[in-house]
Scaffold this active site. Structure first.
Site, mmCIF file in Angstrom:
data_model
loop_
_atom_site.group_PDB
_atom_site.id
_atom_site.type_symbol
_atom_site.label_atom_id
_atom_site.label_comp_id
_atom_site.label_asym_id
_atom_site.label_seq_id
_atom_site.Cartn_x
_atom_site.Cartn_y
_atom_site.Cartn_z
ATOM 1 N N CYS A 57 0.837 -1.199 0.000
ATOM 2 C CA CYS A 57 0.000 0.000 0.000
ATOM 3 C C CYS A 57 0.872 1.249 0.000
ATOM 4 O O CYS A 57 2.098 1.182 0.098
ATOM 5 C CB CYS A 57 -0.941 0.012 1.210
ATOM 6 N N CYS A 60 3.253 1.774 2.849
ATOM 7 C CA CYS A 60 4.482 0.991 2.772
ATOM 8 C C CYS A 60 5.581 1.775 2.054
ATOM 9 O O CYS A 60 6.769 1.642 2.389
ATOM 10 C CB CYS A 60 4.238 -0.324 2.033
ATOM 11 N N ASP A 461 -0.153 -25.476 -3.019
ATOM 12 C CA ASP A 461 1.036 -25.543 -2.179
ATOM 13 C C ASP A 461 0.579 -25.320 -0.737
ATOM 14 O O ASP A 461 -0.542 -24.856 -0.498
ATOM 15 C CB ASP A 461 2.033 -24.465 -2.619
ATOM 16 N N ASP A 644 3.283 -20.037 -3.955
ATOM 17 C CA ASP A 644 3.871 -18.723 -3.652
ATOM 18 C C ASP A 644 5.389 -18.686 -3.632
ATOM 19 O O ASP A 644 5.974 -17.615 -3.660
ATOM 20 C CB ASP A 644 3.372 -18.249 -2.283
ATOM 21 N N ASP A 648 7.763 -23.295 -6.094
ATOM 22 C CA ASP A 648 6.519 -23.492 -6.852
ATOM 23 C C ASP A 648 6.589 -22.885 -8.251
ATOM 24 O O ASP A 648 5.684 -23.095 -9.061
ATOM 25 C CB ASP A 648 5.331 -22.843 -6.115
#
Length: 745
Positions: A57, A60, A461, A644, A648
């Protein structure tokens, strides 16, 4: 007074014995010395690139930038929230480690990226180019239409010709500029010996412009400059929509390569030196400090620590690393310094091999062809056949009236121009993307929803996907308050994930830490200290005196206080919000659910039981995950992969369609087709439902486009439509498919 004192010496130097050294020449006097050059080099600016996957956001941005700019030597920091990266301009002496530590201090995970591998793809040049040409075409179209209104209102003779010439002066440069994407693509198709969709588009633009020039030169009543510019505008609108709904991010293979640590600390007979990874050879010794990422594959020769492998293997808990233990590039050293003997570096490392796996999977995915592209294979040749047939027929019918035959041929080519066909998919996907965005899902691939509608098997996952990758204390009530206070005091001295989870759980339970002296963390084992004159420990079972028979399958850290048996504090991985709802909803839609994780058997089985998943695999390596997805595809399944981590990434790229959460690393998000923006997983089931609706709308748009051609083409063939009427009809068909797409909202 000495001679040196009497003479006005400026650049001379006096030796210790009082004699005068040779004076420097004027040029040397102003040239920087070697020491000054070294000092100047030390303050030369450098640019560091960090990945910040948890930034989400506007708040941040300021937090990250302020934290970095407070680090000595940092000149500026700029956050790119879309790419979740921060670019840091700093002095040459500044390294990534203190920047990563500063961000960790304000709660942000960070990883160093190799800026050199990302510089070539920093901007979306193709998107900006299309948008610029679209703007030019739109502006010109409005002006040409204003001039056309004057002609339609009854302007005649010299006035009409003047308006036509002014229109041409605006339209011809516009078509030449705005039509370049189509002209280049058409030329490439013709050179390759095939007829792509851009060939009839380019011919329509050229013919409409050429006929307009011919009519203007001959003082014709009608010129079709407005049709040519209108064609260019609508075609560019479709092309830009298509571009925006396709993946415009960099390839996941590049992201993985950029995650490789660009420098390492090599140990030589002369001491330590910082070198590029490309300079390392098998057998070299490398030092990795706590908090650093492993730059190479290697074997530990000295030191003990714990290693975080969650990004590579999906293991939720750190693993012990000591002499003779094998580590891989990309893993994070947590607690103690390690010395490694290099077994593979650079392109031979496990991280680079994973990037190669992703590159192969991505190239396989690009073979998928959209519905519009498949339809154009048959449509494009048919357009040319109809146009040339109309030209030949009317040349024969009118006894060689070239002007009339060319007008009808152009009208056929324009009216059959595949603008509606080109908009059929992107218009629907754009509308669906907006709806899903409001639900917390970002569509990156133009064909993602079309493929999602075909899914019959969902592979999840575990760590970071169905769970948050954050341990949660489960048995706080089983321990006396005093024992918990001691454990909390010991845990507060460690950065280990279980220790931090214990502190958070105890604090939430209203426990305050007791006073423990002589706190000391033993890398790879735990924390010990002195409480009431006796040694207390918190950490591994064996280190705390627990026998193998006492150890259960639960994830635990043990407290030994010396006044009885050690106490286990047990943990489970915290479920991501909406995980249970998403799994249940997908199962209700008739989809098979699988769980494939790199974590331990016990942790995976526990989660599968909590979610009601009966088909699960534990301990899967990245290559094995990709192979399992490929096996499912070979068995006829259309697989949705949800993951994630770096482990993966290859599976995400190999799946029929893929989703990753926003908290995923850059590489995983880039390899995926859809990004889950929030923590709640429930929208994944909504995406599957909306995908089915999207597929239905796309098919309806193809039906609208087909019906339009069935009605309009015969009118053009018999001469009932001028090129201008054909352009208006083409625009009407484009508007129709767009309105049908908006029904999704």
């Amino acid at each position: 007074m000495t001679l040196a004192e009497r003479l006005p010496l400026t650049d001379s130097a006096v030796r210790d014995d009082g004699h005068i050294a040779a004076s420097a020449c004027p040029a040397c006097a102003v040239a920087p010395s070697a020491e000054r050059l070294a000092a100047m080099a030390a303050v030369q600016p450098t640019r560091l690139m960090l990945s910040i996957p948890t930034a989400h956001c506007a708040a941040c941005i300021s937090t990250v930038e302020q934290a970095l700019e407070a680090v000595p030597g940092v000149r500026s920091a700029r956050v790119n929230l879309t790419m979740r990266r921060v670019s840091v301009d700093a002095e040459a002496a500044v390294e990534a480690a203190p920047l990563i530590a500063a961000l960790a201090g304000v709660g942000y995970e960070a990883h160093e990226l190799d800026a050199g591998l990302l510089s070539a793809t920093e901007t979306d040049k193709q998107g900006r180019d299309l948008l610029m040409r679209l703007g030019v075409a739109g502006f010109s179209m409005m002006n040409v239409m204003l001039l056309s209104v004057a002609v339609w209102s009854g302007a005649e003779d010299a006035t009409r010709d003047l308006f036509h010439w002014i229109s041409g002066m605006i339209a011809l440069p516009t078509v030449a500029f705005a039509g370049q994407p189509f002209f280049k693509s058409a030329w490439a198709s013709l050179r390759a010996g095939r007829l792509g969709m851009d060939v009839p588009i380019s011919l329509a633009l050229i013919l409409a412009s050429s006929i307009s020039v011919f009519e203007t030169i001959n003082s014709g009543h009608h010129a079709y400059f407005d049709a040519a510019v209108m064609l260019a505008f609508f075609l560019l609108a479709g092309r830009y929509l298509d571009h925006r709904t396709r993946a415009v991010a960099r390839s996941a293979a590049e992201e993985l390569a950029a995650l490789e640590v660009p420098r390492a600390t090599r140990i030589t007979d002369a001491g330590e030196e910082t070198v590029s990874i490309t300079e390392l050879a098998v057998g070299d010794l490398v030092r990795v400090r706590p908090g650093g990422r492993m730059p190479v594959d290697g074997v530990v020769t000295e030191g003990t620590s714990e290693v975080d492998r969650s990004l590579l293997t999906g293991e939720s808990l750190p693993v012990w690393a000591g002499p003779d233990a094998c580590v891989s590039a990309g893993e994070v050293n947590l607690t103690g310094p390690l010395t490694l003997r290099v077994t593979a570096a650079g392109k031979d490392s496990s991280l680079h091999r994973m990037a190669d796996l992703v590159a192969v999977a991505e190239s396989a995915k690009t073979k998928y062809t959209g519905l519009a592209e498949r339809a154009s294979r048959a449509y494009s040749p048919l357009v040319h056949i109809l146009s040339f047939s109309a030209f030949g027929f009317w040349m024969w019918k009118t006894g060689g009236d070239l002007r009339f035959a060319v007008n009808i041929s152009a009208a056929v080519l324009i009216i059959t121009c595949p603008c509606a066909l080109g908009l059929a998919v992107p218009a629907v996907v754009t509308a669906a993307s907006g709806k899903l965005f409001r639900k917390g899902l970002l569509i990156k691939q133009g064909t993602a929803l079309e493929r999602l509608a075909e899914v019959d098997c969902v592979v999840f996952d575990k760590t970071g996907t169905l769970t948050l990758g954050m341990p949660e204390l489960t048995n706080l009530a089983d321990h006396p308050r005093q024992a918990t206070a001691v454990a909390m005091a010991l845990a507060a001295a460690s950065a280990h994930p279980l220790a931090q989870a214990l502190v958070q759980g105890a604090r939430a339970g209203g426990v305050t830490p007791t006073e423990v002296q002589d706190l000391r963390e033993v890398p790879g084992y735990g924390v010990e200290g002195t409480w009431r004159g006796q040694r207390v420990r918190l950490g591994r079972a064996g280190w705390c005196g627990v026998t193998p028979a006492q150890v259960t399958g639960m994830t635990a850290t043990w407290l030994a206080t010396g006044d009885g048996a050690a106490r286990p504090f047990t943990f489970v991985d915290r479920l991501r919000p909406g995980a249970a709802e998403a799994v249940a909803a997908l199962r209700a839609q008739g989809k098979a659910i699988r769980l494939i994780s790199g974590d331990t058997e016990g942790a995976v089985a526990d989660l599968a039981g909590r979610l009601g998943i009966t088909d699960f695999i534990a301990g899967a390596l990245p290559a094995e995950k990709a192979a399992l997805v490929a096996d499912l595809a070979a068995a006829g399944h259309h697989v949705l992969m949800v993951g994630d981590g770096l482990n993966d990434t290859a599976a995400l790229a190999a799946a029929h369609v893929s989703i990753s959460p926003a908290s995923a690393l850059d590489a995983a998000r880039t390899a995926s087709d859809i990004v889950l923006l929030g923590q709640d997983m429930a929208p994944i089931a909504d995406a599957a439902r909306i995908a089915t609706q999207t597929s239905k709308r796309i098919k309806e748009n193809f039906a609208i486009s087909g019906l339009y051609n069935v009605v309009a083409v015969p009118l053009a063939l018999v001469g009932a439509a001028t090129p201008l009427a054909a352009a208006l009809a083409m625009s009407l068909s484009s508007i129709s498919v767009t309105l049908n797409a908006l029904r999704l909202k």
